[in-house]
Scaffold this motif. Structure first.
Motif, PDB file in Angstrom:
ATOM      1  N   ARG A  75       0.618   4.464  -2.444  1.00 28.35           N
ATOM      2  CA  ARG A  75       0.458   5.842  -1.969  1.00 28.35           C
ATOM      3  C   ARG A  75       1.456   6.763  -2.672  1.00 28.35           C
ATOM      4  O   ARG A  75       1.110   7.886  -3.057  1.00 28.35           O
ATOM      5  N   TRP A 121       0.829  -1.208   0.000  1.00 30.58           N
ATOM      6  CA  TRP A 121       0.000   0.000   0.000  1.00 30.58           C
ATOM      7  C   TRP A 121       0.869   1.266   0.000  1.00 30.58           C
ATOM      8  O   TRP A 121       0.535   2.247  -0.662  1.00 30.58           O
ATOM      9  N   THR A 122       1.988   1.230   0.700  1.00 23.92           N
ATOM     10  CA  THR A 122       2.827   2.423   0.733  1.00 23.92           C
ATOM     11  C   THR A 122       3.353   2.780  -0.652  1.00 23.92           C
ATOM     12  O   THR A 122       3.460   3.961  -1.007  1.00 23.92           O
ATOM     13  N   GLU A 176      -7.024   3.999  -0.971  1.00 29.85           N
ATOM     14  CA  GLU A 176      -6.778   5.137  -0.090  1.00 29.85           C
ATOM     15  C   GLU A 176      -8.029   5.484   0.692  1.00 29.85           C
ATOM     16  O   GLU A 176      -7.984   5.702   1.913  1.00 29.85           O
TER      17      GLU A 176
END
Length: 324
Positions: free
Chosen positions: A11, A7-8, A76
């Protein structure tokens, strides 16, 4: 692909897609630009595809990047919603919001208004795009925008922010040097300041055509700030909304009964509207517009009843229509 993307990394992908440059994304993420580049390279290797076209001008999403974008935005939104739910209370607005606004409205109304919001939300930052045109939400130039022409296709939250009127104004000096204006027919003998007609950001700005005659445009400008200054110096009559007119006596109303009415719309992609930081700005603009009708119309008038709702697969708009 043996493992799912982190997920990072997604992002980092989102912020680079929104900023368009490594430096812009690094500022939003508070990391070095080399970290952003490294994360994007890793994500592309993991997915086995190119997500961005690189150039000296910046980073632009490829077709595969565009395909990934809504999925990353959904993740998100889900992450923020989960944080809010698990915390038991709504998370304070944080992060960067890009707000696109028309030139004079942004400077005279929105910029001062944002001061209080930023004091209330110390972890929130605003990129205020004060533009001579309207922000392009389709390519994510802004997270939300104030505009005359709301999107007609796509998934958006749209509400009428305010109905407003363009009134006639002139400087006292101009009125003293020219024939008196007692009725509408007298206007045909006067000079006007207006927009450059082949550079209009919207057809809604062709309001002088509603005079009923071809106005004598002595000076045309691409922005209203220059128009207001020129009219204040006696160049001619101007049509402007009340919020655009300085409260210093340099411009006074002329024939208050004549006006052209328009609407400002507030729009945001539905996935971004779910974000607390975007809703904080959205609610601020709506609530302030409701409390300050004199910014938009001479005299006191009740604002129209409005509501906002998403409509899957198309644009959601609130124009006072019961079916909307």
């Amino acid at each position: 692909m043996n493992t799912l993307p982190e997920w990072t990394d997604l992002r980092f992908f989102l912020e680079l897609a929104r900023a368009g440059t490594l430096s812009g994304a690094s500022r939003r993420l508070e990391v070095e630009h080399t970290t952003v580049a490294r994360r994007i390279d890793r994500l592309e290797i993991q997915l086995g595809t190119t997500l961005f076209d690189r150039s000296r001008e910046g980073y632009e999403l490829t077709d595969m990047g565009q395909a990934l974008l809504p999925h990353a935005e959904a993740m998100e939104s889900a992450a923020l919603a989960a944080t809010e739910q698990l915390g038991g209370t709504e998370v304070a607005a944080h992060g960067v919001v890009r707000l696109g606004v028309p030139e004079v409205f942004g400077v005279r109304v929105v910029a001062p208004l944002l001061v209080g919001l930023l004091q209330t939300h110390p972890d929130l930052s605003i990129d205020l795009l004060v533009l001579p045109r309207f922000a392009n939400l389709a390519n994510r130039e802004a997270d939300l925008g104030v505009m005359l022409d709301p999107p007609s296709t796509g998934r958006y939250m749209i509400t009428r922010l305010a109905s407003f009127r363009f009134y006639l104004y002139a400087s006292p000096d101009y009125l003293a040097r020219h024939p008196p204006i007692r009725e509408h027919a007298d206007l045909a003998r006067h000079d006007f300041v207006d927009y450059v007609q082949d550079r209009l950001a919207s057809r809604e700005l062709s309001y002088l055509n509603e005079l009923g005659f071809t106005p004598r445009r002595r000076l045309c400008c691409t922005g209203m700030t220059a128009q207001v200054e020129a009219a204040s110096l006696g160049m001619g009559l101007i049509m402007a909304p009340p919020y655009a007119v300085p409260d210093d006596g340099r411009l006074v109303p002329v024939l208050d009964q004549f006006f052209a009415e328009r609407s400002f719309w507030l729009a945001a992609p539905t996935d971004l509207y779910r974000l607390q930081r975007v809703r904080a700005v959205w609610n601020l603009l709506r609530e302030y517009s409701d409390r300050q009708p004199s910014l938009f119309v001479h005299g006191k008038e009740e604002p129209a009843t409005r509501r906002s709702m998403p409509l899957a697969g198309t644009t959601s708009r609130d124009g006072g229509n019961p079916s909307s």
